[in-house]
Design an enzyme around this catalytic site. Sequence first.
Site, PDB file in Angstrom:
ATOM      1  N   LYS A  49      -7.278  -0.048   2.007  1.00 20.05           N
ATOM      2  CA  LYS A  49      -8.201  -0.699   1.076  1.00 20.05           C
ATOM      3  C   LYS A  49      -9.574  -0.917   1.713  1.00 20.05           C
ATOM      4  O   LYS A  49     -10.586  -0.994   1.012  1.00 20.05           O
ATOM      5  CB  LYS A  49      -7.617  -2.028   0.572  1.00 20.05           C
ATOM      6  CG  LYS A  49      -6.262  -1.909  -0.133  1.00 20.05           C
ATOM      7  CD  LYS A  49      -6.200  -0.801  -1.134  1.00 20.05           C
ATOM      8  CE  LYS A  49      -4.885  -0.627  -1.874  1.00 20.05           C
ATOM      9  NZ  LYS A  49      -3.672  -0.495  -1.064  1.00 20.05           N
ATOM     10  N   TYR A 260       8.948  -1.193  -7.437  1.00 22.15           N
ATOM     11  CA  TYR A 260       7.926  -1.612  -6.477  1.00 22.15           C
ATOM     12  C   TYR A 260       8.482  -2.648  -5.500  1.00 22.15           C
ATOM     13  O   TYR A 260       9.081  -3.640  -5.924  1.00 22.15           O
ATOM     14  CB  TYR A 260       6.730  -2.199  -7.239  1.00 22.15           C
ATOM     15  CG  TYR A 260       5.618  -2.672  -6.332  1.00 22.15           C
ATOM     16  CD1 TYR A 260       4.757  -1.762  -5.735  1.00 22.15           C
ATOM     17  CD2 TYR A 260       5.451  -4.020  -6.060  1.00 22.15           C
ATOM     18  CE1 TYR A 260       3.744  -2.194  -4.887  1.00 22.15           C
ATOM     19  CE2 TYR A 260       4.436  -4.464  -5.215  1.00 22.15           C
ATOM     20  CZ  TYR A 260       3.595  -3.540  -4.636  1.00 22.15           C
ATOM     21  OH  TYR A 260       2.602  -3.969  -3.793  1.00 22.15           O
ATOM     22  N   TYR A 286       5.034   0.806   0.937  1.00 25.40           N
ATOM     23  CA  TYR A 286       4.261   2.027   0.670  1.00 25.40           C
ATOM     24  C   TYR A 286       4.600   3.165   1.629  1.00 25.40           C
ATOM     25  O   TYR A 286       5.220   4.154   1.242  1.00 25.40           O
ATOM     26  CB  TYR A 286       2.757   1.726   0.753  1.00 25.40           C
ATOM     27  CG  TYR A 286       2.253   0.749  -0.268  1.00 25.40           C
ATOM     28  CD1 TYR A 286       1.845   1.187  -1.523  1.00 25.40           C
ATOM     29  CD2 TYR A 286       2.179  -0.615  -0.003  1.00 25.40           C
ATOM     30  CE1 TYR A 286       1.371   0.290  -2.474  1.00 25.40           C
ATOM     31  CE2 TYR A 286       1.715  -1.513  -0.944  1.00 25.40           C
ATOM     32  CZ  TYR A 286       1.307  -1.058  -2.174  1.00 25.40           C
ATOM     33  OH  TYR A 286       0.845  -1.941  -3.114  1.00 25.40           O
TER      34      TYR A 286
HETATM   35  C1  LIG Z   1      -2.418  -0.095  -1.683  1.00 28.75           C
HETATM   36  C2  LIG Z   1      -1.654   0.658  -0.670  1.00 28.75           C
HETATM   37  C3  LIG Z   1      -1.300   2.000  -0.868  1.00 28.75           C
HETATM   38  C4  LIG Z   1      -1.572   2.741  -2.146  1.00 28.75           C
HETATM   39  O1  LIG Z   1      -2.918   2.969  -2.377  1.00 28.75           O
HETATM   40  P1  LIG Z   1      -3.408   3.114  -3.895  1.00 28.75           P
HETATM   41  O2  LIG Z   1      -4.819   3.475  -3.770  1.00 28.75           O
HETATM   42  O3  LIG Z   1      -3.162   1.788  -4.540  1.00 28.75           O
HETATM   43  O4  LIG Z   1      -2.592   4.171  -4.525  1.00 28.75           O
HETATM   44  C5  LIG Z   1      -0.638   2.658   0.127  1.00 28.75           C
HETATM   45  N1  LIG Z   1      -0.292   2.024   1.262  1.00 28.75           N
HETATM   46  C6  LIG Z   1      -0.586   0.731   1.490  1.00 28.75           C
HETATM   47  C7  LIG Z   1      -0.138   0.117   2.752  1.00 28.75           C
HETATM   48  C8  LIG Z   1      -1.292   0.001   0.530  1.00 28.75           C
HETATM   49  O5  LIG Z   1      -1.566  -1.284   0.764  1.00 28.75           O
END
Ligand SMILES: *Cc1c(COP(=O)(O)O)cnc(C)c1O
Length: 338
Positions: A49, A260, A286
């Site tokens: 992010k 999720y 993720y």
């Molecule tokens: C938010 C996030 C993602 C996914 O990214 P998006 O742009 O929301 O698809 C992947 N890995 C981590 C650790 C994240 O925090």
Amino acid sequence: MLLAKFPRIQLAHAPTPLEPLSRLTQLLGGPKLWIKRDDCTGLATGGNKTRKLEFLIADAKAQGCDVIITTGAVQSNHARQTAAACAKVGGLKAVLVLNGAEPAVRTGNILLDDLLGAEARIVNVERAGRAKAMQAVADEMRGKGHKPYVIPSGGSSPVGALGYVAVVQEMLQQSFEQGVNFQYIVAASGSAGTQAGLVVGAEVLRTGAKVLGISVADRTPDLKANVLKLARQTVELMGVNCPIAEESVIVHDEYFGEGYAQPTPGMVEALRLVASTEGIILDPVYTGKAMAGLMDLVRKGRFKKDDNVVFVHTGGVAGLFAPAQVESFQSRHAKARV
Ligand SMILES: *Cc1c(COP(=O)(O)O)cnc(C)c1O
């Protein structure tokens, strides 16, 4: 030139390393696996992010805003990085609208939100109710004389997606310097911004690489539509003539299990294997699921032995220390090993 016309504040330690996963490659018997260490972007434990926030926070500043409102789950990595960006840049109050139940103990990301000086408000709404909840906070802030800037879930607006166009630019340079030609880029895909940015970067810069998004929450038709729409909006924002074909958005939705943040045996195996062979910690929500997907695709022969495949480590390790996740490594999934 391409991205230079957009306001940007440097927040990430970049370029992040692009390294071979030699032991994992050997163990799985090829293709050649690489890792792009975007968990090392450096902002309050790092993550993807930060890349988006370089453009989003600069956009907010350019518009004269003084409050940043964003949203996510209680263990949102995006909210935590937004809190850190506001702290670092100064003159910005962060209000985090987190949906879910109040945890017994505020650990992991939400502990960091507090340390970073953000206001974390836990709201009892579903994922679909987040936008409305943020608008209510924005109205409240306007009423108090502030100028709020609302960042959507995951920072996934066209401005945010520019962050991952920039990452492709960075990887293109590293690929040239290291003399490695990448055929595939693999990343976890949630709110679509990372994948959209990667797709746009890969297409606009004519890299020839395919982007594979491993879904962490949504079925392929939904996520694919979100990524495609955002990718096309991003190209339009950039003002380049580069049509994004539907085929360039590839989504795998078979690795997120029950939903999720719900642990899967594949995720537990991926975390244990990558930690014990490479000394790299993935996250349970993720990157663990994305790596489980990549390992499964390797085992199923999706790639050629001499392909170079880069896995984007998008961060998230702070979320590993949330009580619900810690438990999954000690009880029902504890025995999942190779
Ligand atoms: C938010 C996030 C993602 C996914 O990214 P998006 O742009 O929301 O698809 C992947 N890995 C981590 C650790 C994240 O925090």
